[in-house]
Design a protein around this motif. Sequence first.
Motif, PDB file in Angstrom:
ATOM      1  N   ARG A  14      -8.410   2.780  -3.221  1.00  0.00           N
ATOM      2  CA  ARG A  14      -8.967   4.088  -2.861  1.00  0.00           C
ATOM      3  C   ARG A  14     -10.078   3.961  -1.825  1.00  0.00           C
ATOM      4  NH1 ARG A  14      -7.515   8.415  -6.059  1.00  0.00           N
ATOM      5  NH2 ARG A  14      -9.384   9.533  -5.412  1.00  0.00           N
ATOM      6  N   MET A  15     -10.568   2.785  -1.600  1.00  0.00           N
ATOM      7  CA  MET A  15     -11.569   2.576  -0.555  1.00  0.00           C
ATOM      8  C   MET A  15     -10.950   2.631   0.845  1.00  0.00           C
ATOM      9  SD  MET A  15     -13.614  -0.591  -2.324  1.00  0.00           S
ATOM     10  CE  MET A  15     -14.643  -0.834  -0.878  1.00  0.00           C
ATOM     11  N   LEU A  16      -9.649   2.487   0.930  1.00  0.00           N
ATOM     12  CA  LEU A  16      -8.970   2.433   2.218  1.00  0.00           C
ATOM     13  C   LEU A  16      -8.611   3.836   2.695  1.00  0.00           C
ATOM     14  CD1 LEU A  16      -6.528  -0.520   1.463  1.00  0.00           C
ATOM     15  CD2 LEU A  16      -8.813  -0.644   2.485  1.00  0.00           C
ATOM     16  N   ASN A  17      -8.729   4.051   3.980  1.00  0.00           N
ATOM     17  CA  ASN A  17      -8.340   5.320   4.602  1.00  0.00           C
ATOM     18  C   ASN A  17      -6.910   5.177   5.108  1.00  0.00           C
ATOM     19  OD1 ASN A  17      -8.302   7.855   5.746  1.00  0.00           O
ATOM     20  ND2 ASN A  17      -9.414   7.232   7.593  1.00  0.00           N
ATOM     21  N   LEU A  18      -5.967   5.452   4.234  1.00  0.00           N
ATOM     22  CA  LEU A  18      -4.558   5.235   4.543  1.00  0.00           C
ATOM     23  C   LEU A  18      -3.946   6.475   5.174  1.00  0.00           C
ATOM     24  CD1 LEU A  18      -3.500   3.390   1.268  1.00  0.00           C
ATOM     25  CD2 LEU A  18      -4.233   2.382   3.442  1.00  0.00           C
ATOM     26  N   ARG A  19      -3.097   6.257   6.176  1.00  0.00           N
ATOM     27  CA  ARG A  19      -2.412   7.353   6.853  1.00  0.00           C
ATOM     28  C   ARG A  19      -1.108   7.668   6.126  1.00  0.00           C
ATOM     29  NH1 ARG A  19      -6.641   9.216   9.637  1.00  0.00           N
ATOM     30  NH2 ARG A  19      -7.664   7.534  10.796  1.00  0.00           N
ATOM     31  N   ASN A  20      -0.408   8.662   6.655  1.00  0.00           N
ATOM     32  CA  ASN A  20       0.877   9.040   6.055  1.00  0.00           C
ATOM     33  C   ASN A  20       1.974   8.124   6.574  1.00  0.00           C
ATOM     34  OD1 ASN A  20      -0.098  11.208   4.530  1.00  0.00           O
ATOM     35  ND2 ASN A  20      -0.001  12.583   6.278  1.00  0.00           N
ATOM     36  N   ASP A  21       2.012   6.929   6.058  1.00  0.00           N
ATOM     37  CA  ASP A  21       3.052   5.985   6.430  1.00  0.00           C
ATOM     38  C   ASP A  21       3.581   5.321   5.162  1.00  0.00           C
ATOM     39  OD1 ASP A  21       0.917   4.464   5.729  1.00  0.00           O
ATOM     40  OD2 ASP A  21       0.692   3.426   7.649  1.00  0.00           O
ATOM     41  N   PHE A  22       4.321   4.239   5.342  1.00  0.00           N
ATOM     42  CA  PHE A  22       4.936   3.583   4.191  1.00  0.00           C
ATOM     43  C   PHE A  22       3.894   3.031   3.224  1.00  0.00           C
ATOM     44  CE2 PHE A  22       7.006  -0.165   2.214  1.00  0.00           C
ATOM     45  CZ  PHE A  22       8.033   0.494   1.569  1.00  0.00           C
ATOM     46  N   LEU A  23       2.791   2.507   3.751  1.00  0.00           N
ATOM     47  CA  LEU A  23       1.745   1.972   2.889  1.00  0.00           C
ATOM     48  C   LEU A  23       1.125   3.072   2.041  1.00  0.00           C
ATOM     49  CD1 LEU A  23      -0.077  -0.293   1.920  1.00  0.00           C
ATOM     50  CD2 LEU A  23      -1.475   0.013   3.981  1.00  0.00           C
ATOM     51  N   ARG A  24       0.930   4.231   2.622  1.00  0.00           N
ATOM     52  CA  ARG A  24       0.377   5.361   1.857  1.00  0.00           C
ATOM     53  C   ARG A  24       1.320   5.758   0.729  1.00  0.00           C
ATOM     54  NH1 ARG A  24      -4.224   8.287   0.515  1.00  0.00           N
ATOM     55  NH2 ARG A  24      -3.429  10.110  -0.595  1.00  0.00           N
ATOM     56  N   SER A  27       4.525 -10.287  -2.807  1.00  0.00           N
ATOM     57  CA  SER A  27       4.572  -9.691  -4.149  1.00  0.00           C
ATOM     58  C   SER A  27       4.916 -10.737  -5.206  1.00  0.00           C
ATOM     59  CB  SER A  27       5.588  -8.549  -4.177  1.00  0.00           C
ATOM     60  OG  SER A  27       6.916  -9.037  -4.034  1.00  0.00           O
ATOM     61  N   GLN A  28       5.832 -11.649  -4.897  1.00  0.00           N
ATOM     62  CA  GLN A  28       6.194 -12.692  -5.857  1.00  0.00           C
ATOM     63  C   GLN A  28       5.042 -13.674  -6.065  1.00  0.00           C
ATOM     64  OE1 GLN A  28       8.971 -12.329  -7.534  1.00  0.00           O
ATOM     65  NE2 GLN A  28       9.411 -10.545  -6.277  1.00  0.00           N
ATOM     66  N   LEU A  29       4.384 -14.051  -4.975  1.00  0.00           N
ATOM     67  CA  LEU A  29       3.240 -14.956  -5.100  1.00  0.00           C
ATOM     68  C   LEU A  29       2.101 -14.302  -5.890  1.00  0.00           C
ATOM     69  CD1 LEU A  29       3.097 -16.479  -1.492  1.00  0.00           C
ATOM     70  CD2 LEU A  29       4.014 -17.540  -3.568  1.00  0.00           C
ATOM     71  N   ALA A  30       1.887 -13.023  -5.646  1.00  0.00           N
ATOM     72  CA  ALA A  30       0.825 -12.316  -6.371  1.00  0.00           C
ATOM     73  C   ALA A  30       1.148 -12.205  -7.860  1.00  0.00           C
ATOM     74  CB  ALA A  30       0.632 -10.929  -5.767  1.00  0.00           C
ATOM     75  N   PHE A  31       2.410 -11.999  -8.206  1.00  0.00           N
ATOM     76  CA  PHE A  31       2.802 -11.906  -9.611  1.00  0.00           C
ATOM     77  C   PHE A  31       2.618 -13.259 -10.297  1.00  0.00           C
ATOM     78  CE2 PHE A  31       6.357 -10.388 -12.663  1.00  0.00           C
ATOM     79  CZ  PHE A  31       5.392 -10.026 -13.593  1.00  0.00           C
ATOM     80  N   ILE A  32       3.025 -14.320  -9.620  1.00  0.00           N
ATOM     81  CA  ILE A  32       2.845 -15.665 -10.187  1.00  0.00           C
ATOM     82  C   ILE A  32       1.357 -15.950 -10.390  1.00  0.00           C
ATOM     83  CG2 ILE A  32       3.109 -18.122  -9.687  1.00  0.00           C
ATOM     84  CD1 ILE A  32       5.715 -17.447  -8.237  1.00  0.00           C
ATOM     85  N   HIS A  33       0.565 -15.594  -9.401  1.00  0.00           N
ATOM     86  CA  HIS A  33      -0.876 -15.837  -9.499  1.00  0.00           C
ATOM     87  C   HIS A  33      -1.485 -15.032 -10.641  1.00  0.00           C
ATOM     88  CE1 HIS A  33      -5.181 -15.511  -8.320  1.00  0.00           C
ATOM     89  NE2 HIS A  33      -4.981 -16.725  -7.840  1.00  0.00           N
ATOM     90  N   TRP A  34      -1.054 -13.801 -10.822  1.00  0.00           N
ATOM     91  CA  TRP A  34      -1.592 -12.984 -11.919  1.00  0.00           C
ATOM     92  C   TRP A  34      -1.179 -13.555 -13.278  1.00  0.00           C
ATOM     93  CZ3 TRP A  34       0.212 -10.137 -16.035  1.00  0.00           C
ATOM     94  CH2 TRP A  34      -0.724  -9.323 -16.661  1.00  0.00           C
ATOM     95  N   TYR A  52       0.417  -7.718   3.469  1.00  0.00           N
ATOM     96  CA  TYR A  52      -0.243  -8.160   2.235  1.00  0.00           C
ATOM     97  C   TYR A  52      -0.446  -6.983   1.281  1.00  0.00           C
ATOM     98  CZ  TYR A  52      -4.136  -9.378  -0.838  1.00  0.00           C
ATOM     99  OH  TYR A  52      -4.956  -9.548  -1.936  1.00  0.00           O
ATOM    100  N   LEU A  53      -0.930  -5.858   1.793  1.00  0.00           N
ATOM    101  CA  LEU A  53      -1.198  -4.699   0.927  1.00  0.00           C
ATOM    102  C   LEU A  53       0.092  -4.125   0.340  1.00  0.00           C
ATOM    103  CD1 LEU A  53      -3.947  -2.889   3.049  1.00  0.00           C
ATOM    104  CD2 LEU A  53      -4.262  -4.227   0.964  1.00  0.00           C
ATOM    105  N   ILE A  54       1.142  -4.061   1.148  1.00  0.00           N
ATOM    106  CA  ILE A  54       2.421  -3.551   0.633  1.00  0.00           C
ATOM    107  C   ILE A  54       2.978  -4.501  -0.424  1.00  0.00           C
ATOM    108  CG2 ILE A  54       4.818  -3.051   1.258  1.00  0.00           C
ATOM    109  CD1 ILE A  54       3.783  -2.033   3.943  1.00  0.00           C
ATOM    110  N   GLY A  55       2.807  -5.812  -0.206  1.00  0.00           N
ATOM    111  CA  GLY A  55       3.238  -6.766  -1.228  1.00  0.00           C
ATOM    112  C   GLY A  55       2.487  -6.566  -2.535  1.00  0.00           C
TER     113      GLY A  55
END
Length: 306
Positions: free
Chosen positions: A255-265, A176-183, A213-216
């Motif tokens: 929204r393209m991802l088929n996410l289950r009922n977990d932390f990522l969802r 998440s920090q690397l992605a923020f710096i990159h943005w 990566y996705l959660i970050g």
Amino acid sequence: MKSAFRNAYLTLCRDPINPNPTSSFPCLLNLLPAISTSPPRSPFPGAHSNKALRSSLFASLCSTSMAGGEANAPEPCSSLEKQFEAFRCQLDDSGNIRERIRVVVMEIESASRLMQASVLLVHQSKPIPEVLEKAKAQIGVLKELYSRLADVLNACPEQYYRYHGDWRSETQTVVSQLAFIHWLETGTLLLHAEAEEILGLKSSEFGLDIEDYLIGICFLSNEMPRYVVNQVTAGDYDCPRKVLNFMTDLHASFRMLNLRNDFLRKKFDSMKYDLRKVEEVYYDVKIRGLAPNGESIGDQGIQGQS
């Protein structure tokens, strides 16, 4: 003598037992001295000898059974001991590996906190180049730490996901920090392959897990509403439009991802609310006439998607 003993025996068996024998058996008492003068014999010939024979036979059978039982008793199972000895060695080795991982993870967490403390200064309207320079100083440290972590995992090949949970949350924060710096530098999303390259990870050996990566990236989305509000407060009225464009594309991609009922969802659901907050800030700026002229986002909201 035999007839006298037989008569006494039949009399004793026929008459009821009386606690006062002197009144019930007067004649029997008179015969006792005579009976006691000769050795008593059983009224049934061979009774004592049969009883002794049975006793000796029973003792012989018992001794034979005990001897056979001792001979057939199972010896301590050496295979069972070997199995649990192998388990003990495996658990000891696993504990040692986890301890080595924990030492490295603590250093990763420390470097991540330093990077986050530097990046958060951007919310105070500090010059972005100065903020990024200080934050990026920790990237080299993180790269070295992940190299050490990979070396620890090389000692137990094909055991990546067995120990993955020991550094999972720290890796998500780092992403998440690397992605923020990159943005902040480019205005675009940090790709998975780019994150692996920054951290010096190799997909074939010790890579960046896709869910981490996705959660970050979802954590990055949580920072955007605060960043937009602070930038508008500092007078950057074009920031909401840029952030809204970025988050709209990001939300559509998720929204393209088929996410289950977990932390990522759950984190993806929170992204929808982050996008709404940014959208509200943009429309508020637009209605007040503070947005630059000619800027429009078209139909970029998510109304009706909930």
